[in-house]
Design a protein around this motif. Structure first.
Motif, PDB file in Angstrom:
ATOM      1  N   ARG A 396     -13.652 -12.153 -28.059  1.00  0.00           N
ATOM      2  CA  ARG A 396     -13.010 -12.020 -26.753  1.00  0.00           C
ATOM      3  C   ARG A 396     -12.355 -13.340 -26.336  1.00  0.00           C
ATOM      4  O   ARG A 396     -11.283 -13.335 -25.719  1.00  0.00           O
ATOM      5  CB  ARG A 396     -14.027 -11.584 -25.693  1.00  0.00           C
ATOM      6  CG  ARG A 396     -13.336 -11.289 -24.363  1.00  0.00           C
ATOM      7  CD  ARG A 396     -14.254 -10.853 -23.266  1.00  0.00           C
ATOM      8  NE  ARG A 396     -13.479 -10.639 -22.045  1.00  0.00           N
ATOM      9  CZ  ARG A 396     -13.910 -10.919 -20.822  1.00  0.00           C
ATOM     10  NH1 ARG A 396     -15.133 -11.406 -20.643  1.00  0.00           N
ATOM     11  NH2 ARG A 396     -13.146 -10.714 -19.779  1.00  0.00           N
ATOM     12  N   ARG A 399      -8.981 -13.540 -27.802  1.00  0.00           N
ATOM     13  CA  ARG A 399      -8.037 -12.656 -27.108  1.00  0.00           C
ATOM     14  C   ARG A 399      -7.602 -13.251 -25.772  1.00  0.00           C
ATOM     15  O   ARG A 399      -6.420 -13.223 -25.416  1.00  0.00           O
ATOM     16  CB  ARG A 399      -8.666 -11.279 -26.884  1.00  0.00           C
ATOM     17  CG  ARG A 399      -8.910 -10.478 -28.150  1.00  0.00           C
ATOM     18  CD  ARG A 399      -9.132  -9.001 -27.835  1.00  0.00           C
ATOM     19  NE  ARG A 399     -10.233  -8.783 -26.930  1.00  0.00           N
ATOM     20  CZ  ARG A 399     -11.514  -8.615 -27.297  1.00  0.00           C
ATOM     21  NH1 ARG A 399     -11.830  -8.691 -28.581  1.00  0.00           N
ATOM     22  NH2 ARG A 399     -12.455  -8.397 -26.413  1.00  0.00           N
ATOM     23  N   VAL A 418       0.336  -8.356 -26.179  1.00  0.00           N
ATOM     24  CA  VAL A 418      -0.991  -8.976 -26.199  1.00  0.00           C
ATOM     25  C   VAL A 418      -1.746  -8.658 -24.936  1.00  0.00           C
ATOM     26  O   VAL A 418      -1.212  -8.753 -23.831  1.00  0.00           O
ATOM     27  CB  VAL A 418      -0.853 -10.506 -26.361  1.00  0.00           C
ATOM     28  CG1 VAL A 418      -2.232 -11.153 -26.338  1.00  0.00           C
ATOM     29  CG2 VAL A 418      -0.140 -10.839 -27.662  1.00  0.00           C
TER      30      VAL A 418
END
Length: 421
Positions: A396, A399, A418
């Motif tokens: 995470r 990301r 994204v």
């Protein structure tokens, strides 16, 4: 050994197998067989030679094949002179060959020349590094990583090197007094002040030639440094990330009292007893500290290797940490005891990502002012993390930080595809 070297090694064994299949079952004259074997051995040697060079060009970490159209991720290390000392750095990026930068004459395997002028080994030089005209930034945006501590090292933040494969060159460095940078002996506690490290950061950006286009990532104490740096509005700063940092040490100290009161029964009593007696080096105290750290510093067991590397270095060289912070995370007796960055936050004018963990020793109360006072900012909380979400929730984290880098145009990726969650 890089991935490329391993690939070529496996291919060599495949070739030997193919030659064996051709030679053994098929009845052929002895001279032909001998020539086939010689040809096979020559081919193997050629592949080994090529594989070795690909391993060098692929660089440390060895992404080697398939990244950036066949361009490998490499690592360059060196020092930049800072006054009478030196700051150690590491740059990870596509198109960099692995190598070291020395005191004015060292070459780097980037395929574009050598570096030298202005780098002072031991702190005797100043100036910038040039690699093919683009500097170590390669002509694009650079992610500059400022570690915590004070007195820590870059090692625990090495996982951020993953963004090199996104086309962003990543700069790590060790702050003065720790890691690969100069140790400073015979100075008083007043020497170790935030302004010294802000000057070191400015000097590094100039020395590496990356100050014209960069994103600054600061973690813990490094996040406070990064906030002050950004508040001075440097022209090349594209974006700011403040990770797991308190807005001030008075707030940090107050929140430590809250967290200590929530420890299992008896743990805080052990801490206070030894703090009052001055016996904080004893095993019982250290075990109680470990309970706190396991909740609010890093919730992984065992600690990841990069974090252990930093902690071991700090254990062997605690001078800066003790002078500026104190004996541990929740006993702040050093020069930072009353330091705050709250007043400069409204002066920050670049997009800012604030990061913290749900169980962070940098509590919500200590982090919230960044979000409230920085005009263009957002705040992401990692639910299963404490003080090092990049290690505790790595997927995470990539990301979230990757989405931010995309949003400020730091990467070559299409930000519309994204998600930052």
């Amino acid at each position: 050994m890089s991935f490329v070297s391993s690939f070529w090694g496996c291919l060599c064994f495949r070739v030997v197998g193919w030659v064996g299949c051709l030679v053994v079952p098929v009845p052929v004259p002895a001279p032909v067989l001998a020539l086939a074997l010689i040809a096979g051995l020559v081919l193997v040697l050629v592949l080994v030679w090529v594989g070795g060079w690909c391993g060098v060009l692929g660089g440390e970490g060895g992404l080697g094949l398939g990244v950036g159209g066949g361009v490998g991720v490499g690592v360059v290390r060196g020092v930049v002179g800072f006054g009478g000392w030196s700051t150690w750095f590491r740059v990870t990026g596509l198109g960099l060959g692995s190598g070291s930068v020395g005191s004015g004459s060292g070459s780097v395997g980037s395929g574009s020349g050598s570096v030298g002028s202005g780098l002072g080994c031991g702190g005797s030089g100043s100036g910038s590094v040039g690699l093919g005209g683009g500097g170590l930034g390669g002509g694009g945006c650079v992610l500059v990583v400022v570690h915590g501590g004070p007195g820590a090292t870059h090692d625990y933040l090495l996982p951020l090197s993953v963004f090199a494969s996104w086309g962003v060159r990543v700069v790590h460095y060790d702050q003065l007094g720790g890691g690969g940078s100069s140790r400073v002996e015979g100075v008083g506690a007043g020497f170790w002040r935030p302004e010294l490290f802000l000057e070191e950061l400015d000097n590094l950006l100039v020395g590496l030639g990356v100050g014209s286009d960069y994103v600054l990532f600061g973690q813990s104490w490094g996040g406070m440094l990064a906030a002050v740096h950004a508040s001075r509005r440097p022209a090349g700063l594209r974006g700011l990330v403040i990770a797991n940092a308190p807005v001030s040490y008075p707030v940090w100290r107050a929140e430590m009292e809250v967290l200590r009161a929530q420890l299992p029964p008896g743990v805080d009593e052990v801490l206070r007893r030894h703090e009052a007696a001055g016996t904080t080096d004893c095993d019982e105290y250290q075990q109680a500290v470990g309970v706190f750290y396991g909740r609010h510093f890093c919730r992984l067991d065992p600690y990841p290797g990069p974090l252990m590397s930093t902690l071991l270095e700090m254990h062997s060289n605690p001078a800066v940490y003790h002078a500026m912070n104190g004996p541990n995370e929740f006993t702040v007796t050093g020069s930072l005891r009353d330091w705050s960055v709250r007043d400069v936050l409204p002066d920050i004018r670049v997009p800012t990502l604030v990061i913290s963990g749900r169980h962070d020793e940098a509590t919500s109360a200590a982090v919230r002012p960044f979000r409230e006072l920085i005009p263009c900012s957002g705040w992401t909380v990692f639910e299963d993390s404490s003080h090092v979400p990049h290690l505790e929730e790595p997927d995470r984290f990539v990301r979230v930080l990757g989405g931010f880098l995309d949003s400020v145009g730091a990467t070559a990726r299409d930000s519309s595809t994204v998600s930052g969650g």
